[in-house]
Design a protein around this motif. Structure first.
Motif, mmCIF file in Angstrom:
data_model
loop_
_atom_site.group_PDB
_atom_site.id
_atom_site.type_symbol
_atom_site.label_atom_id
_atom_site.label_comp_id
_atom_site.label_asym_id
_atom_site.label_seq_id
_atom_site.Cartn_x
_atom_site.Cartn_y
_atom_site.Cartn_z
ATOM 1 N N PHE A 151 0.823 -1.210 0.000
ATOM 2 C CA PHE A 151 0.000 0.000 0.000
ATOM 3 C C PHE A 151 0.861 1.267 0.000
ATOM 4 C CE2 PHE A 151 -3.030 -3.110 1.997
ATOM 5 C CZ PHE A 151 -3.812 -3.237 0.859
ATOM 6 N N THR A 152 2.111 1.149 0.478
ATOM 7 C CA THR A 152 3.038 2.273 0.381
ATOM 8 C C THR A 152 3.317 2.612 -1.085
ATOM 9 O OG1 THR A 152 4.141 1.955 2.506
ATOM 10 C CG2 THR A 152 5.443 2.964 0.762
ATOM 11 N N LEU A 153 3.475 1.574 -1.905
ATOM 12 C CA LEU A 153 3.760 1.793 -3.331
ATOM 13 C C LEU A 153 2.638 2.581 -4.006
ATOM 14 C CD1 LEU A 153 5.215 -1.712 -4.308
ATOM 15 C CD2 LEU A 153 6.470 0.412 -3.888
ATOM 16 N N ILE A 154 1.408 2.401 -3.531
ATOM 17 C CA ILE A 154 0.275 3.135 -4.086
ATOM 18 C C ILE A 154 0.334 4.604 -3.670
ATOM 19 C CG2 ILE A 154 -2.251 3.305 -4.142
ATOM 20 C CD1 ILE A 154 -2.328 0.279 -3.561
ATOM 21 N N PRO A 181 3.286 7.845 -5.427
ATOM 22 C CA PRO A 181 3.038 8.844 -6.488
ATOM 23 C C PRO A 181 2.294 10.075 -5.985
ATOM 24 C CG PRO A 181 2.540 6.629 -7.274
ATOM 25 C CD PRO A 181 2.770 6.509 -5.802
ATOM 26 N N ILE A 182 1.366 9.888 -5.046
ATOM 27 C CA ILE A 182 0.639 11.037 -4.492
ATOM 28 C C ILE A 182 1.595 11.914 -3.689
ATOM 29 C CG2 ILE A 182 -1.223 11.745 -2.921
ATOM 30 C CD1 ILE A 182 -2.665 9.160 -3.696
ATOM 31 N N GLY A 183 2.499 11.268 -2.970
ATOM 32 C CA GLY A 183 3.508 12.023 -2.230
ATOM 33 C C GLY A 183 4.392 12.841 -3.152
ATOM 34 N N LEU A 184 4.780 12.248 -4.267
ATOM 35 C CA LEU A 184 5.607 12.975 -5.235
ATOM 36 C C LEU A 184 4.837 14.151 -5.833
ATOM 37 C CD1 LEU A 184 7.292 9.941 -7.049
ATOM 38 C CD2 LEU A 184 8.345 11.503 -5.400
ATOM 39 N N PHE A 185 3.543 13.954 -6.058
ATOM 40 C CA PHE A 185 2.704 15.043 -6.567
ATOM 41 C C PHE A 185 2.655 16.191 -5.552
ATOM 42 C CE2 PHE A 185 -1.413 17.190 -6.736
ATOM 43 C CZ PHE A 185 -1.431 17.627 -8.052
ATOM 44 N N LEU A 186 2.489 15.849 -4.259
ATOM 45 C CA LEU A 186 2.472 16.878 -3.219
ATOM 46 C C LEU A 186 3.806 17.623 -3.170
ATOM 47 C CD1 LEU A 186 0.660 15.128 -0.226
ATOM 48 C CD2 LEU A 186 -0.180 17.039 -1.595
ATOM 49 N N LEU A 187 4.886 16.873 -3.341
ATOM 50 C CA LEU A 187 6.211 17.472 -3.313
ATOM 51 C C LEU A 187 6.352 18.536 -4.395
ATOM 52 C CD1 LEU A 187 9.127 17.459 -2.171
ATOM 53 C CD2 LEU A 187 9.654 15.651 -3.820
ATOM 54 N N PHE A 243 -3.937 -0.744 4.787
ATOM 55 C CA PHE A 243 -4.066 0.217 3.688
ATOM 56 C C PHE A 243 -3.871 1.639 4.198
ATOM 57 C CE2 PHE A 243 -6.617 3.311 1.370
ATOM 58 C CZ PHE A 243 -6.091 3.174 0.094
ATOM 59 N N SER A 244 -4.559 2.005 5.278
ATOM 60 C CA SER A 244 -4.495 3.380 5.785
ATOM 61 C C SER A 244 -3.070 3.767 6.158
ATOM 62 C CB SER A 244 -5.416 3.537 6.997
ATOM 63 O OG SER A 244 -6.750 3.263 6.658
ATOM 64 N N CYS A 245 -2.399 2.897 6.938
ATOM 65 C CA CYS A 245 -1.050 3.225 7.418
ATOM 66 C C CYS A 245 -0.021 3.110 6.304
ATOM 67 C CB CYS A 245 -0.683 2.320 8.600
ATOM 68 S SG CYS A 245 -1.702 2.601 10.068
ATOM 69 N N GLY A 246 -0.123 2.075 5.470
ATOM 70 C CA GLY A 246 0.822 1.918 4.372
ATOM 71 C C GLY A 246 0.680 3.012 3.331
ATOM 72 N N PHE A 247 -0.553 3.331 2.977
ATOM 73 C CA PHE A 247 -0.836 4.382 1.992
ATOM 74 C C PHE A 247 -0.317 5.736 2.485
ATOM 75 C CE2 PHE A 247 -3.988 7.401 0.057
ATOM 76 C CZ PHE A 247 -3.602 7.225 -1.262
ATOM 77 N N LEU A 248 -0.589 6.054 3.759
ATOM 78 C CA LEU A 248 -0.115 7.319 4.329
ATOM 79 C C LEU A 248 1.403 7.346 4.416
ATOM 80 C CD1 LEU A 248 -0.929 10.038 5.464
ATOM 81 C CD2 LEU A 248 -1.208 8.966 7.716
ATOM 82 N N ALA A 249 2.011 6.201 4.744
ATOM 83 C CA ALA A 249 3.477 6.123 4.777
ATOM 84 C C ALA A 249 4.066 6.393 3.399
ATOM 85 C CB ALA A 249 3.922 4.749 5.291
ATOM 86 N N LEU A 286 3.747 10.245 2.716
ATOM 87 C CA LEU A 286 4.738 11.010 3.484
ATOM 88 C C LEU A 286 6.158 10.685 3.033
ATOM 89 C CD1 LEU A 286 3.229 10.780 7.090
ATOM 90 C CD2 LEU A 286 3.060 12.657 5.446
ATOM 91 N N GLY A 287 6.396 9.425 2.686
ATOM 92 C CA GLY A 287 7.726 9.050 2.210
ATOM 93 C C GLY A 287 8.032 9.659 0.857
ATOM 94 N N GLY A 288 7.055 9.611 -0.049
ATOM 95 C CA GLY A 288 7.259 10.180 -1.379
ATOM 96 C C GLY A 288 7.453 11.679 -1.340
ATOM 97 N N ALA A 289 6.740 12.351 -0.430
ATOM 98 C CA ALA A 289 6.809 13.809 -0.375
ATOM 99 C C ALA A 289 7.990 14.311 0.451
ATOM 100 C CB ALA A 289 5.499 14.363 0.194
#
Length: 248
Positions: A80-83, A86-92, A133-139, A142-145
């Protein structure tokens, strides 16, 4: 034997301390290593060097403590982190970095204070797809950004009531895969170069013993005492983010 210059000595000391911290608690060393290493090294060397060291720490811990890894939990969080990345990179690229960091910092401070005052998170008796999903997706976001995967992983580990040893080992299973993916990205962009390899090899004589010192310390932590340290670290991360957002 040639004398060690002051810059090399500083890099070794920072890496040694950050590695002990990561090996003891399972996360958070980048917030020590990257800002300090960037004093003496270009950021495009300091960041991938921190990731290389992170992968080394994770690999050694996974080999030695693989029987303590909750494989299904680590696998779900990674998926779920992999999902979320990309959103983190977009925020960045699109969001106001200072505002997002300040909000994230305030949330982490409030969350850590809430738990340090004796409140309890809901206990998960077994893995929950919704929470993975919630924790992995948020990770991932935050990791991507901002390279801060840790806080959502802490929440999941605390809810599962993992011991200090299982918490540390499971997070390393996660960080090993996440770090390798990050290194592939650095390699594609040309950031894996001779200068980086030179500094990485230079740090290995302090990284390896620091991992086992951290392991020794981790095995002396247990129960609520361990999580109080972890929540305090989350509060420090939040404070760091707020200060950084205000002093850029």
């Amino acid at each position: 034997m040639p004398a060690i210059d002051s810059v090399t000595a500083a890099i070794l000391i920072v890496t040694f301390i950050a590695t002990i911290f990561r090996s003891t608690f399972g996360f958070g060393e980048a917030l020590i290593a990257v800002p300090l290493l960037a004093i003496w090294l270009p950021l495009n060397v300091a960041v991938p060097l921190s990731v290389l060291v992170s992968v080394t720490i994770a690999a050694v811990i996974v080999v030695h403590d693989r029987n303590r890894i909750h494989i299904s939990s680590a696998g779900g969080l990674i998926l779920f982190t992999l999902i979320g990345i990309p959103i983190g990179l977009f925020l960045l690229l699109r969001a106001n970095e200072d505002i997002v960091k300040a909000i994230l910092g305030i949330v982490l401070i409030a969350f850590s204070l809430y738990l340090l005052l004796g409140k309890q998170l809901k206990e998960l008796k077994k893995d929950s797809i919704a929470w993975l999903f919630s924790c992995g997706f948020l990770a991932g976001i935050l990791g991507g950004a901002y390279g801060i995967n840790g806080p959502p992983l802490v929440i999941y580990g605390a809810m599962r009531r993992w011991s200090a040893q299982h918490f540390r080992a499971t997070l390393q299973g996660y960080f090993l895969v996440a770090g390798i993916i990050g290194l592939i990205g650095y390699w594609i962009t040309g950031m894996i170069n001779s200068s980086l390899i030179h500094y990485y090899i230079l740090t290995l004589p302090v990284v390896i013993p620091a991992i086992f010192i951290g392991r020794w310390l981790n095995h002396r932590l247990s129960g609520e005492g361990f999580y109080k340290y972890v929540y305090f670290i989350l509060g420090c991360i939040g404070t760091f983010l707020v200060i950084k957002s205000l002093t850029k």
